[in-house]
Each structure stands twice: as C-alpha cells, then as structure tokens.
Design an enzyme around this catalytic site. Structure first.
Site, PDB file in Angstrom:
ATOM      1  N   GLY A 154       0.861  -1.175   0.000  1.00 62.35           N
ATOM      2  CA  GLY A 154       0.000   0.000   0.000  1.00 62.35           C
ATOM      3  C   GLY A 154       0.902   1.231   0.000  1.00 62.35           C
ATOM      4  O   GLY A 154       2.022   1.193  -0.523  1.00 62.35           O
ATOM      5  N   THR A 234       7.137  -1.861  11.346  1.00 62.49           N
ATOM      6  CA  THR A 234       6.672  -0.498  11.649  1.00 62.49           C
ATOM      7  C   THR A 234       5.154  -0.418  11.452  1.00 62.49           C
ATOM      8  O   THR A 234       4.615   0.684  11.346  1.00 62.49           O
ATOM      9  CB  THR A 234       7.350   0.545  10.734  1.00 62.49           C
ATOM     10  N   ARG A 236       1.973  -2.936  12.867  1.00 58.12           N
ATOM     11  CA  ARG A 236       1.268  -3.148  14.125  1.00 58.12           C
ATOM     12  C   ARG A 236       1.862  -4.365  14.836  1.00 58.12           C
ATOM     13  O   ARG A 236       2.170  -5.381  14.208  1.00 58.12           O
ATOM     14  CB  ARG A 236      -0.226  -3.400  13.873  1.00 58.12           C
ATOM     15  N   GLU A 265       1.485  -1.846  24.304  1.00 58.68           N
ATOM     16  CA  GLU A 265       2.425  -0.715  24.343  1.00 58.68           C
ATOM     17  C   GLU A 265       2.252   0.081  25.638  1.00 58.68           C
ATOM     18  O   GLU A 265       1.125   0.368  26.017  1.00 58.68           O
ATOM     19  CB  GLU A 265       2.188   0.182  23.127  1.00 58.68           C
ATOM     20  N   HIS A 283       6.827   3.461  18.958  1.00 57.68           N
ATOM     21  CA  HIS A 283       5.741   3.789  18.025  1.00 57.68           C
ATOM     22  C   HIS A 283       5.879   5.230  17.509  1.00 57.68           C
ATOM     23  O   HIS A 283       4.954   6.048  17.635  1.00 57.68           O
ATOM     24  CB  HIS A 283       4.374   3.574  18.689  1.00 57.68           C
ATOM     25  N   ILE A 284       7.042   5.508  16.942  1.00 58.49           N
ATOM     26  CA  ILE A 284       7.325   6.874  16.456  1.00 58.49           C
ATOM     27  C   ILE A 284       7.305   6.973  14.932  1.00 58.49           C
ATOM     28  O   ILE A 284       7.743   7.964  14.366  1.00 58.49           O
ATOM     29  CB  ILE A 284       8.706   7.376  16.960  1.00 58.49           C
TER      30      ILE A 284
HETATM   31  N1  LIG Z   1       4.374   2.935  13.084  1.00 55.81           N
HETATM   32  C1  LIG Z   1       3.472   3.870  12.855  1.00 55.81           C
HETATM   33  O1  LIG Z   1       3.430   4.886  13.520  1.00 55.81           O
HETATM   34  C2  LIG Z   1       2.491   3.704  11.737  1.00 55.81           C
HETATM   35  C3  LIG Z   1       2.071   4.839  11.037  1.00 55.81           C
HETATM   36  C4  LIG Z   1       1.195   4.672   9.977  1.00 55.81           C
HETATM   37  C5  LIG Z   1       0.697   3.406   9.665  1.00 55.81           C
HETATM   38  N2  LIG Z   1       1.108   2.344  10.384  1.00 55.81           N
HETATM   39  C6  LIG Z   1       0.590   0.994  10.048  1.00 55.81           C
HETATM   40  O2  LIG Z   1       0.957   0.689   8.703  1.00 55.81           O
HETATM   41  C7  LIG Z   1      -0.143   0.070   8.056  1.00 55.81           C
HETATM   42  C8  LIG Z   1      -0.036   0.304   6.556  1.00 55.81           C
HETATM   43  O3  LIG Z   1      -0.250   1.675   6.277  1.00 55.81           O
HETATM   44  P1  LIG Z   1      -0.486   2.193   4.774  1.00 55.81           P
HETATM   45  O4  LIG Z   1      -0.701   3.652   4.857  1.00 55.81           O
HETATM   46  O5  LIG Z   1       0.552   1.652   3.874  1.00 55.81           O
HETATM   47  O6  LIG Z   1      -1.882   1.455   4.458  1.00 55.81           O
HETATM   48  P2  LIG Z   1      -2.454   1.029   3.053  1.00 55.81           P
HETATM   49  O7  LIG Z   1      -3.906   0.744   3.279  1.00 55.81           O
HETATM   50  O8  LIG Z   1      -2.089   2.032   2.013  1.00 55.81           O
HETATM   51  O9  LIG Z   1      -1.688  -0.346   2.714  1.00 55.81           O
HETATM   52  C9  LIG Z   1      -2.038  -1.583   3.266  1.00 55.81           C
HETATM   53  C10 LIG Z   1      -1.800  -2.663   2.209  1.00 55.81           C
HETATM   54  O10 LIG Z   1      -2.037  -3.931   2.811  1.00 55.81           O
HETATM   55  C11 LIG Z   1      -2.726  -4.738   1.875  1.00 55.81           C
HETATM   56  N3  LIG Z   1      -3.473  -5.768   2.600  1.00 55.81           N
HETATM   57  C12 LIG Z   1      -4.491  -5.595   3.472  1.00 55.81           C
HETATM   58  N4  LIG Z   1      -4.882  -6.778   3.962  1.00 55.81           N
HETATM   59  C13 LIG Z   1      -4.118  -7.725   3.386  1.00 55.81           C
HETATM   60  C14 LIG Z   1      -4.042  -9.140   3.496  1.00 55.81           C
HETATM   61  N5  LIG Z   1      -4.855  -9.826   4.301  1.00 55.81           N
HETATM   62  N6  LIG Z   1      -3.119  -9.788   2.745  1.00 55.81           N
HETATM   63  C15 LIG Z   1      -2.299  -9.116   1.911  1.00 55.81           C
HETATM   64  N7  LIG Z   1      -2.318  -7.771   1.762  1.00 55.81           N
HETATM   65  C16 LIG Z   1      -3.221  -7.087   2.499  1.00 55.81           C
HETATM   66  C17 LIG Z   1      -3.642  -3.790   1.123  1.00 55.81           C
HETATM   67  O11 LIG Z   1      -4.024  -4.323  -0.147  1.00 55.81           O
HETATM   68  C18 LIG Z   1      -2.755  -2.548   1.010  1.00 55.81           C
HETATM   69  O12 LIG Z   1      -2.021  -2.567  -0.202  1.00 55.81           O
HETATM   70  C19 LIG Z   1      -1.363   0.702   8.736  1.00 55.81           C
HETATM   71  O13 LIG Z   1      -2.499  -0.144   8.666  1.00 55.81           O
HETATM   72  C20 LIG Z   1      -0.918   0.922  10.160  1.00 55.81           C
HETATM   73  O14 LIG Z   1      -1.278  -0.170  10.958  1.00 55.81           O
HETATM   74  C21 LIG Z   1       1.991   2.454  11.404  1.00 55.81           C
HETATM   75  O1  LIG Z   2      -1.715   7.444  16.918  1.00 61.00           O
HETATM   76  C1  LIG Z   2      -0.507   7.286  16.951  1.00 61.00           C
HETATM   77  O2  LIG Z   2       0.159   7.674  17.892  1.00 61.00           O
HETATM   78  C2  LIG Z   2       0.204   6.578  15.796  1.00 61.00           C
HETATM   79  C3  LIG Z   2      -0.702   6.300  14.631  1.00 61.00           C
HETATM   80  C4  LIG Z   2      -0.038   5.425  13.621  1.00 61.00           C
HETATM   81  O3  LIG Z   2       0.270   4.184  14.147  1.00 61.00           O
HETATM   82  C5  LIG Z   2      -0.951   5.260  12.429  1.00 61.00           C
HETATM   83  O4  LIG Z   2      -1.630   4.243  12.317  1.00 61.00           O
HETATM   84  O5  LIG Z   2      -0.981   6.182  11.598  1.00 61.00           O
END
Ligand SMILES: NC(=O)c1ccc[n+]([C@@H]2O[C@H](COP(=O)([O-])OP(=O)(O)OC[C@H]3O[C@@H](n4cnc5c(N)ncnc54)[C@H](O)[C@@H]3O)[C@@H](O)[C@H]2O)c1
Ligand SMILES: O=C(O)CC[C@@H](O)C(=O)O
Length: 323
Positions: A154, A234, A236, A265, A283-284
């Site tokens: 994604g 990075t 979940r 967390e 979680h940054i």
């Molecule tokens: N560490 C952080 O602070 C932080 C910040 C932002 C996002 N995140 C996490 O990162 C994840 C991804 O973010 P993104 O913006 O790229 O999301 P996104 O929706 O753009 O990408 C997710 C991808 O996963 C794929 N997907 C979903 N379910 C699937 C499955 N069962 N099998 C295979 N592929 C599957 C989707 O097709 C999509 O391409 C978020 O859901 C969030 O949990 C973490």
């Molecule tokens: O809410 C936060 O602190 C982090 C959010 C981040 O994990 C996200 O999913 O965009």
C-alpha cells in the site's frame, strides 16, 4: 450549541498550534488527555462522557466506549491504522470513522529504512558503546545489494520500495492486490510468502492489523527465514508473535529485528527488552514534525466536517443509508 470534542493524542498540535486553532475557532469545548499516553477503555469512557466527537490515536476505542457516548457523531483517527477502533459498533450507530491516510507515509517509510540500517550495522549498540568510553568496532551486514521482502504494498510499502531502489536490492513484494505496473517501476516482483521467507535478507511489514493478518509472523514463519534475515515491523505489533520472535532472536534462527509497534504498548517483556539483536522504538513511525502537523490538520478537519453536516474525507467504515 457547543460540541464537546475529546482529543487524546499527546502529539496533536505539538508541531504547530494550527490543528488546535482549527477546533478552537469553532468554539468547541475541547477536552485533552492529560495522561500523556494512549488511553485504556475505562480511562477513555471516564474522560469522554457526553462527547460529540472523539479525535483519537491508538487509544482503546472499544464497543463499550462507543456505546457509552449517546451524543457521539464522529470518531476521527489521528493516523492510519483503525485496528484499535470498534468499527462495527460505530457503523451500527451510523457514526463515521475517519482516518488520515497518506500524510504519514513518508515518515514511516523513512523510519523503516532507518531501522533496517540500524539493525544491520548495529548503529544503536555502537552509539551506546562509544558513549560509554568503549571503542568496539561492530561488524555489520550490508543492505546494499541484498534481497528485501515487502509485506503490504500500500502507501507505506510502496514508499519503502521506492527508497530501496537506491540500495540496488532485489525486491520481493507481497500484497493481496498485485500491481504489476508498480512492481515494474521499482524493479521488483510479487512473490508468495514462503518464497519471501526463504529468500529475503530483510522483511519489512506494512500490512494493516486485521483477522487475516494477526499473528502472520509466528514460529513457523521465523523458522522458514534465512539465518541472516532481519525483520522490521513499523506496522502493528499484532502482526508478529512476540514470544516466537524472542526465541528466534535468542536461538539465532534469524539475525535481528526492529520493532516500532508492539502487541501491548509500552512493551514490558524483560526478555524482549534485553535482547542484543533487536532495535526498539516507541511507536514513532509517524512522529515527524511534518507528518504530525498534517495528521492534526486532517483529523481536525474531519471532526469539523461531520459536526457541520458535511461529508468528511476518508471514511473507513460502512454507514448504512437511511431507509
Ligand atoms: N508505526 C506507525 O506509527 C504507523 C504509522 C502509519 C501506519 N502504520 C501501520 O501501517 C499500516 C499500513 O499503512 P499504509 O498507509 O501503507 O496502508 P495502506 O492501506 O495504504 O496499505 C495496506 C496494504 O495492505 C494490503 N493488505 C491488506 N490486507 C491484506 C491481506 N490480508 N493480505 C495481503 N495484503 C493485504 C492492502 O491491499 C494494502 O495494499 C497501517 O495499517 C498501520 O497499521 C503504522
Ligand atoms: O496514533 C498514533 O500515535 C500513531 C498512529 C499510527 O500508528 C498510524 O496508524 O498512523
């Protein structure tokens, strides 16, 4: 009529007063979370009594929270992942849940690359040791020219893939939706999970947490990886079985790991915290001044849109049409 807005993320407005000003200029009653961390279910219920809107981070927005708020009109997620929000309970009440996709993509992708390098070159341990007066010249492994598996192509997975082009890696991609145009652009190819586990030197997780992805990386998967593999999460914490990961690192089934997200967390597992071949961050991923400002603006705009009877951006749950 004044609406009550509960704003829980500590970093909301930390990079700029503009997101808070957006809400204040509407004359809303704004209630902040004074604990400085995401709230547990009962803490949120106590703080949010009578709320018209929740603007939340990774707090526990459970069915009970939603059911305890009869005036609730919108749940605005400050961030992307909505695994902490009871989407079904919100849908049943016709309450839109919104998020802020795209605006923290670059921040998380940068961190994922930083963590790959940090584990491979032991940057964190080398820094610590040098500051302690030692001169221990840590032997690392290279990212350049290696094979990298990206699970989830994604927004964030793609941004990581684009950054990795400069490292001239072989890219193995995995997603339920395969985009061959994107794969061609980054010089990668889609592969199935067993192939990725068997070939990748680095595995970077960018999938949402949902029933289909929970516990995706467990003992079987870790044992299938190369002894040189480095796992970077990075996304979940729930994607990885932490107990199995601890064993994998202790018994050297894989070389190392980095985690920015944890099952609970902050993490309390002494063994996980004490491992030498893991880098941990609190979680940054989204926490850059730039991303935090944009997450704040977008999440505030989504609250305002709903309270003014307009269509918010990025509604993630199904809202039944009135019959
Ligand atoms: N560490 C952080 O602070 C932080 C910040 C932002 C996002 N995140 C996490 O990162 C994840 C991804 O973010 P993104 O913006 O790229 O999301 P996104 O929706 O753009 O990408 C997710 C991808 O996963 C794929 N997907 C979903 N379910 C699937 C499955 N069962 N099998 C295979 N592929 C599957 C989707 O097709 C999509 O391409 C978020 O859901 C969030 O949990 C973490
Ligand atoms: O809410 C936060 O602190 C982090 C959010 C981040 O994990 C996200 O999913 O965009």
């Amino acid at each position: 009529m004044s609406f009550k807005i509960v704003v829980t993320p500590r970093s909301f407005g930390a990079a700029s007063p503009r997101p808070m000003e957006l809400l204040q200029n509407k004359g809303y009653e704004i209630v902040r979370n004074s604990l400085g961390r995401p709230l547990k279910e009962m803490e949120l219920i106590r703080l949010a009594g009578g709320a018209d809107a929740l603007l939340v981070g990774i707090d526990e927005v459970t069915d009970r929270v939603v059911d305890s708020l009869p005036n609730l009109k919108v749940i605005s997620k400050y961030g992307v992942g909505v695994d902490n929000i009871a989407l079904g309970a919100a849908s049943r009440r016709g309450i839109p849940v919104t998020n802020t996709p795209g605006v923290n993509t670059g921040a998380v992708a940068d961190l994922a690359i930083g963590l790959m390098l940090s584990v491979a070159r032991q940057i964190s341990a080398a820094d610590h040791s040098t500051k302690n007066g030692e001169w221990k010249r840590f032997m690392g492994s290279s990212l350049y020219g290696k094979t990298v598996g990206i699970l989830g192509t994604g927004k964030i997975g793609r941004a990581v893939a684009k950054r990795l082009r400069g490292f001239e890696v072989e890219l193995l991609l995995y997603d339920e939706f395969k985009d061959s145009v994107f794969a061609g652009e980054v010089g990668g190819r889609y592969a199935d999970l067993p192939e990725i586990y068997g070939k990748a030197d680095f595995i970077s997780l960018h999938l949402p947490l949902m029933p289909a992805t929970g516990g995706l990386i467990g003992e079987k998967e870790l044992r299938a990886m190369k002894p040189d593999a480095i796992v970077v999460n990075t996304a979940r914490g729930g994607l990885v079985d932490e107990k199995a990961l601890v064993r994998a690192l202790r018994e050297k089934w894989i070389r190392g790991a980095a985690l920015d997200a944890f099952a609970a967390e902050p993490p309390r597992d002494e063994e996980l915290l004490g491992l030498p071949n893991i880098v941990l961050t609190p979680h940054i991923g989204a926490y850059t001044e730039e991303a935090v400002l944009m997450m704040g603006m977008q999440s505030a705009r989504n609250v305002i849109a709903v309270l003014e009877g307009k269509q918010p951006e990025n509604v993630v749950n199904e809202i039944p049409k009135p019959s």
